[in-house]
Scaffold this active site. Sequence first.
Site, PDB file in Angstrom:
ATOM      1  N   GLU A 250      21.722 -25.505  20.641  1.00 25.29           N
ATOM      2  CA  GLU A 250      22.501 -24.494  19.920  1.00 25.29           C
ATOM      3  C   GLU A 250      24.014 -24.659  20.094  1.00 25.29           C
ATOM      4  O   GLU A 250      24.744 -23.700  20.298  1.00 25.29           O
ATOM      5  CB  GLU A 250      22.054 -23.093  20.343  1.00 25.29           C
ATOM      6  CG  GLU A 250      20.608 -22.805  19.980  1.00 25.29           C
ATOM      7  CD  GLU A 250      20.179 -21.377  20.235  1.00 25.29           C
ATOM      8  OE1 GLU A 250      19.358 -20.852  19.468  1.00 25.29           O
ATOM      9  OE2 GLU A 250      20.657 -20.771  21.230  1.00 25.29           O
ATOM     10  N   ALA A 251      24.472 -25.888  19.988  1.00 20.05           N
ATOM     11  CA  ALA A 251      25.920 -26.160  20.009  1.00 20.05           C
ATOM     12  C   ALA A 251      26.417 -26.142  18.563  1.00 20.05           C
ATOM     13  O   ALA A 251      26.504 -27.187  17.914  1.00 20.05           O
ATOM     14  CB  ALA A 251      26.199 -27.502  20.678  1.00 20.05           C
TER      15      ALA A 251
END
Length: 598
Positions: A250-251
């Site tokens: 989830e970057a």
Amino acid sequence: MMRNFVCGRRARSSFQRLLYLCFLTCVFIFISSQFKNPHLDARVVPPAESDGKPIVLESPSVQQAPGKSVLAAPVQVSDRVQSDTLQKTIRNEPYPKLSSQGKFIPQRRIIHLDLKGAPYKPEFFPVLFSFFNRLQATGVLIEWEDMFPYTGKLASAVNGNAYNLSEVEFILQEAVRHHLQIIPLVQTFGHLEWILKLKEFAHLREDSRFPQVICFPEEEAWELITSMIDQVSEVHKKYGMEFFHMGADEAYQVGICNASVARLQKEQTKERLMIWHIARTASYIKEKHPDVNVMAWHDMMVNGMESDLVEYGLTKLIQPVVWNYAEDLDVYLPRSTWMTLRPFGRVWASSAWKGADGPARYCTNSMHYVRNHESWINQLTSVYQQFDYVEGQILAGWSRYDHLAILAELLPVALPTLSMAMETVLEGRPLQGSYPVTNDLLQCTIPTDLGFFVTGCRFPGSKIYELVNDLFQRKKQLRVYRSDDYELNGWLSRVADDYSLSSHWYIDKIQPLLEMYVEPIEHIERKLRDEMSKIYFEDAVEEFIFTHMGEELEWIAQKRTTIKKISEATSFPKRPMFAKKMGKNPMKVDCKLAGQQQ
């Protein structure tokens, strides 16, 4: 002469005849032994329906894979087939392990402990690990986050309740004592809010507005990342470190900070930029610890091109952990995801047992998580043959959606869910609402409906489980009372609170009914504080009460104050009252303006 020797027969002496008989006997024994050699006697059995894949041997613990030829004992297989199958083991057990229905059963079953929300006191870990043994878990994935006693530049970001080094060692020693494999998880890309939220480190954000992703190409950021890896691994390696999880999920903010923009010009795409960072981080871990297998969440590399994955060596550096917490994985985990990951050879799966059913969920919806595990059984069964190994399954138990979110389910509330999920995984099939192993383990029959519970269960924190589920029901009853009771809403509303204006007659009727609803909630608060303090630090206790009970407790206090004021009042103000309080009467209409509008 030669012809006579070959074709002719001469008289032999007794000694010659004896030598001749000995020679014939030796030849006979040699030939007989060759016929008894299993390698000569073995049959080569072709794959079923010419599928081109090696045959999987049946064993007492491993069932035959669907679509493969079944060999009846004691028939052997060829040398090539033997070497292909007998070398495939996990935890010294033949791989793959399948149920009697041919469903895949993970041989590594790792329980995730997320310490960024409601971390446990050190003395609770032995109790918890003992429970995990009874669940047949094989290991724990510990996400320390700000609870690890970092030193150097990282020290200022550490939680005020963080464990000291001796407490960390105690926790790891207890895991080893309970025969649980330990895997550290250190976020090295996104989900670094615990550092980046602070003013001291804000300049290292990828996007200055969001403290999630670190500006990873920046040299100072890289020093922090490697420092985290070094400090955690230095402790963990003393207790066995076969795997190291580098996070990397989830970057969402990438290619924004100056260093990223500069690197992006070389990498050309954001996907390649992310793959570059994941690869160099995994390489760093492997260089420091050559025998360690590096794990990473799959979602930030699955959109990359296969050629890029190979170019950066990622397929040899990483074991992807494919995570999804939905009830129907066929919708959210398409076949294309698995096809992209095939070059890696070794993959993991990750389901969830808490903290993945809404950021404000504090009362576990057990069947949501059980259905997630049921779906994972089908998913893994359909794809495991596409990989060298499905290494295992991580059962994720999130405490928050991220560092900046509120607390989700507490661990004791979700332990029955974890037990049902593990029982489902070990059986390799849906259990249709019947969980005999769980009922025996917890010493009670666990309801599967949201908020329902039974008393008398025996497992770590079972009193908290009872109190929180009771709270869920009491809050629901109070909401209905506040919404629907006409006397409460007519004579103990905000008007009564702000102006002490109401009827003594109705207040006398409202008070006992109000107490019937609010006293149980206050009782739960007192008991929860007592029970939670046995497991959690004071900060976690206060946060849970404030988050999930604060509004109700404030409302109760306000209504009691209002009742007291009105009960003591001997007169009430005349109208109008609101014009004075609000500055003007909102009901007063300018007649001239109204006429013009008409």
